[in-house]
Design a protein around this motif. Structure first.
Motif, PDB file in Angstrom:
ATOM      1  N   GLY A 180       0.797  -1.219   0.000  1.00 12.85           N
ATOM      2  CA  GLY A 180       0.000   0.000   0.000  1.00 12.85           C
ATOM      3  C   GLY A 180       0.825   1.261   0.000  1.00 12.85           C
ATOM      4  O   GLY A 180       0.280   2.356   0.203  1.00 12.85           O
ATOM      5  N   ARG A 193       2.211   6.774  -2.609  1.00  9.71           N
ATOM      6  CA  ARG A 193       0.838   7.056  -2.165  1.00  9.71           C
ATOM      7  C   ARG A 193       0.800   8.283  -1.262  1.00  9.71           C
ATOM      8  O   ARG A 193      -0.105   9.111  -1.350  1.00  9.71           O
ATOM      9  CB  ARG A 193       0.275   5.844  -1.410  1.00  9.71           C
ATOM     10  CG  ARG A 193      -1.142   6.064  -0.861  1.00  9.71           C
ATOM     11  CD  ARG A 193      -1.643   4.837  -0.116  1.00  9.71           C
ATOM     12  NE  ARG A 193      -1.737   3.686  -1.009  1.00  9.71           N
ATOM     13  CZ  ARG A 193      -2.787   3.408  -1.781  1.00  9.71           C
ATOM     14  NH1 ARG A 193      -3.850   4.212  -1.769  1.00  9.71           N
ATOM     15  NH2 ARG A 193      -2.786   2.344  -2.553  1.00  9.71           N
ATOM     16  N   SER A 227      -3.693   3.954   4.623  1.00  8.76           N
ATOM     17  CA  SER A 227      -3.279   2.847   3.771  1.00  8.76           C
ATOM     18  C   SER A 227      -4.512   2.063   3.326  1.00  8.76           C
ATOM     19  O   SER A 227      -5.510   1.980   4.064  1.00  8.76           O
ATOM     20  CB  SER A 227      -2.350   1.899   4.535  1.00  8.76           C
ATOM     21  OG  SER A 227      -1.112   2.495   4.808  1.00  8.76           O
ATOM     22  N   PRO A 228      -4.458   1.466   2.138  1.00 11.80           N
ATOM     23  CA  PRO A 228      -5.547   0.569   1.733  1.00 11.80           C
ATOM     24  C   PRO A 228      -5.450  -0.735   2.521  1.00 11.80           C
ATOM     25  O   PRO A 228      -4.451  -0.982   3.217  1.00 11.80           O
ATOM     26  CB  PRO A 228      -5.261   0.340   0.250  1.00 11.80           C
ATOM     27  CG  PRO A 228      -3.765   0.420   0.165  1.00 11.80           C
ATOM     28  CD  PRO A 228      -3.364   1.497   1.140  1.00 11.80           C
ATOM     29  N   GLU A 229      -6.460  -1.567   2.424  1.00 14.93           N
ATOM     30  CA  GLU A 229      -6.378  -2.875   3.068  1.00 14.93           C
ATOM     31  C   GLU A 229      -5.355  -3.725   2.336  1.00 14.93           C
ATOM     32  O   GLU A 229      -5.297  -3.745   1.106  1.00 14.93           O
ATOM     33  CB  GLU A 229      -7.752  -3.536   3.094  1.00 14.93           C
ATOM     34  CG  GLU A 229      -8.749  -2.776   3.954  1.00 14.93           C
ATOM     35  CD  GLU A 229      -9.873  -3.640   4.484  1.00 14.93           C
ATOM     36  OE1 GLU A 229      -9.970  -4.802   4.050  1.00 14.93           O
ATOM     37  OE2 GLU A 229     -10.639  -3.153   5.336  1.00 14.93           O
ATOM     38  N   THR A 230      -4.549  -4.426   3.121  1.00 12.55           N
ATOM     39  CA  THR A 230      -3.472  -5.258   2.594  1.00 12.55           C
ATOM     40  C   THR A 230      -3.500  -6.595   3.326  1.00 12.55           C
ATOM     41  O   THR A 230      -4.298  -6.775   4.261  1.00 12.55           O
ATOM     42  CB  THR A 230      -2.109  -4.580   2.832  1.00 12.55           C
ATOM     43  OG1 THR A 230      -1.810  -4.620   4.243  1.00 12.55           O
ATOM     44  CG2 THR A 230      -2.103  -3.133   2.339  1.00 12.55           C
ATOM     45  N   LYS A 235      -8.707  -2.703   8.268  1.00 10.99           N
ATOM     46  CA  LYS A 235      -9.026  -1.522   9.067  1.00 10.99           C
ATOM     47  C   LYS A 235     -10.222  -1.722   9.991  1.00 10.99           C
ATOM     48  O   LYS A 235     -10.346  -1.038  11.012  1.00 10.99           O
ATOM     49  CB  LYS A 235      -9.261  -0.312   8.167  1.00 10.99           C
ATOM     50  CG  LYS A 235     -10.432  -0.438   7.208  1.00 10.99           C
ATOM     51  CD  LYS A 235     -10.506   0.775   6.296  1.00 10.99           C
ATOM     52  CE  LYS A 235     -11.640   0.662   5.293  1.00 10.99           C
ATOM     53  NZ  LYS A 235     -11.678   1.819   4.373  1.00 10.99           N
TER      54      LYS A 235
END
Length: 624
Positions: A180, A193, A227-230, A235
């Protein structure tokens, strides 16, 4: 890695669970089991049990349950495979070799943790470098000192599309994208990002960086970028600052959930290290469960604006199905337009502590919200309020808590609109040939105290006749014993036989939770309680649904829970009424007399609740 059920069973068999738990929790022998105050939530009396024979632990308070592996993952915070490896090392077992796919997944996770740690270190370097002046100025304006910034690992992402990518180029673009840290759109060059932002690392319970939150330095949108989900970051299942808040919460015996990162950081600097925050979403069920592992009644402190209060109500309604005896929420209300960060910077820690001390219970917050939702001047509007309150209470899964909420909302509604209750039967049991005797005067409500006779109150603790009825109900419905085990274990009965029988019933439930009524009677007979238990189950002696052999199961369960609630509440009310009565007799004041009347009415409500549970005699007249 592929682990067969046979291997896991062998691992559990070779692990003495009580020895494992005793490494961090003080256990006491309780028959064939061990007990302790639950390590997953704060409590004063032990409700956490460890059974070596069956290889599991169970808390009757918060519901925590599992085996040795689950203990290592939930309590010690280890990933599943790390837990297995640690237990296997102690047990002398060789963990099966990893297959190629599992090894690749483990290696990729290891790589993700490493890249996130290196990214956090690089962001911190940028904060203290030549280009980090603007970010340091933001921290200074917010009153965040250098020690706090270091504790939370704060950093700075330069306003560049490629500096982080270049600094971490050895990891390769695919891993940086998966973490991310880079964004790739179609077939174009990946780019950073986070740009031009104060960087806030998000860590897992073990303190490893799994994501970032980035706050804009100047003007721009969005104010916060997460951050995006990884593979590392979900989250909805994590909370910001959980790693630092868990030990602080154990010390403070509370946890405070706020809305944002800066609120957590400001509160920690002000001495409130037990603060956490959701990660850019409304509070989820998983996050609520994490809070309840730390304390029975987490404190929710959302911003004082309308958006913050709406978030608080969303969290309240989301929590309703998950409530359990002793497990609830409370709400800290901030001044209009302020957040915790504003408050502690403007008025200091003492002002925030004062608000925390006045936290509003969940039931009060729900009531006040629904009452303020719309005008209540017409019958239709009042019926709407009643329906909304009923729907809220009905959403609670636990029948005992659900019944209490229904009763509480009903009493508040009646008090608010000054309704005079219709005459109801009042439960006034007396011994008469083993049956309830309603008395020659029939059912009646007590008048408010007005004479010395009515002010002369005597109390005798738990009503033995009601206790017999509850015992009969528990024997007929043994699945309910575990649900109320904390309450039942704390009862103080003057009748020694009933007290011993309650203890025997609790011991039966601890021994085996999958019991039927016949099995309970068989076990009780071995302890010499066969005749007493058989007498309790005579259908004609105790006129409640839960004491009957062929009653509707759902109704019997609900009635039994209501009877237990009244049985426990009545001695408290009686003791308070006796105290108020003595106050009136020794020094009459309007305040003392008002309290005495209020307690008389509260006792009458308890009696009415219990009377409504009783099955009418066939020769009873209709009660108007």
């Amino acid at each position: 890695m592929t682990l067969t059920p046979a291997f896991l069973d062998e691992l559990r068999a070779r692990t003495t669970l009580s020895s494992l738990v005793a490494c961090t929790v003080k256990l006491q022998r309780a028959g064939r089991e061990f007990r302790a105050c639950c390590p997953f939530h704060n409590e004063k009396s032990p409700s956490f049990y460890v059974n070596d024979d069956k290889g599991f632990y169970h808390c009757f308070g918060c519901g925590a349950h599992g085996d040795a592996i689950r203990w290592m993952t939930d309590h010690q915070g280890l990933p599943f495979m790390d837990a297995v490896k640690e237990l296997a090392g102690v047990a002398g077992l060789d963990v099966p070799a990893a297959d190629k796919r599992s090894a690749e997944r483990a290696e990729r996770a290891k790589g993700l943790h490493e890249v996130m740690a290196d990214a956090a270190a690089w962001f911190t370097e940028q904060l203290h470098g030549q280009g980090g002046g603007e970010a340091r100025g933001l921290l200074e304006r917010r009153g965040i000192n250098a020690a706090t910034a270091a504790t939370f690992g704060l950093g700075f992402a330069p306003d560049s599309r490629g500096k982080l990518r270049a600094a971490l180029k050895d990891y390769g673009d695919p891993l940086l994208i998966e973490a991310g840290l880079l964004i790739q759109v179609e077939d174009k060059e990946p780019y950073d990002r986070f740009r031009g932002r104060l960087m806030i690392p998000i860590r897992d319970p073990r303190g490893r960086v799994i994501a970032f939150g980035g706050r804009i330095i100047g003007d721009g949108e969005p104010k916060y970028l997460n951050s995006p989900e990884t593979p590392l970051f979900d989250k909805g299942r994590n909370l910001y600052n959980l790693d630092l808040a868990q030990p602080a919460a154990r010390k403070a015996n509370r946890v405070i959930a706020v809305e944002g990162y800066m609120d957590v950081i400001a509160l920690a600097q002000a001495g409130f290290g037990e603060a956490v925050a959701p990660l850019g979403t409304a509070m989820t069920e998983s996050q609520l469960e994490r809070l309840w592992r730390m304390t029975d009644v987490p404190l929710l402190c959302f911003d004082g604006d309308s958006a913050g209060q709406k978030a608080a109500i969303r969290a309240a309604t989301r929590a309703m199905p998950m409530l359990a005896p002793g497990r609830s929420l409370a709400f800290v209300t901030l001044p209009q337009g302020q957040d915790p960060d504003d408050l502690v910077r403007a008025a200091g820690p003492a002002a925030f502590e004062a608000l925390v001390a006045k936290a509003q219970p969940l039931v009060d917050r729900l009531w006040s919200h629904e009452v303020a939702a719309e005008p209540l001047t017409t019958p239709e509007q009042r019926a709407g309020l009643k329906r909304r309150l009923s729907d809220l209470a009905s959403s609670i899964a636990d029948p005992g808590v659900r019944d209490e909420y229904h009763a509480d909302f009903r009493n508040r509604f009646d008090d608010m609109f000054a309704r005079k209750p219709a005459p109801r039967r009042v439960f006034q049991p007396q011994r008469s040939g083993g049956r309830f005797d309603k008395g020659r005067g029939g059912w009646k409500l007590p008048d408010p105290p007005a004479t010395e006779g009515t002010r002369d109150v005597s109390t005798g603790g738990i009503d033995p006749v009601l206790a017999r009825a509850v015992l009969a109900g528990l024997i007929r419905h043994p699945a309910q014993i575990a649900r109320h085990i904390e309450i039942l274990g704390s009862l103080k009965l003057a009748n020694a036989t009933l007290a011993r029988l309650f203890e025997a019933v609790i011991d039966v439930a601890l021994e085996d939770q999958a019991l039927d009524s016949g099995h309970v009677l068989t076990i009780l007979a071995r302890s010499g309680f066969d005749q007493v238990a058989s007498d309790l189950l005579r259908a004609d002696s105790l006129p409640f649904t839960f004491t009957q052999g062929h009653a509707d199961e759902a109704q019997a369960m609900a009635d039994l829970n209501e009877a237990i609630a009244v049985m426990v509440a009545r001695p408290r009310v009686d003791a308070a009424l006796m105290e108020a009565t003595l106050a009136v007799q020794t020094g009459f004041t309007d305040e003392a007399y008002t309290r005495q009347i209020a307690l008389v009415h509260e006792r009458a409500r308890l009696e009415a609740r219990l009377a409504n549970l009783m099955l009418p005699d066939e020769d009873d007249e209709t009660l108007g």
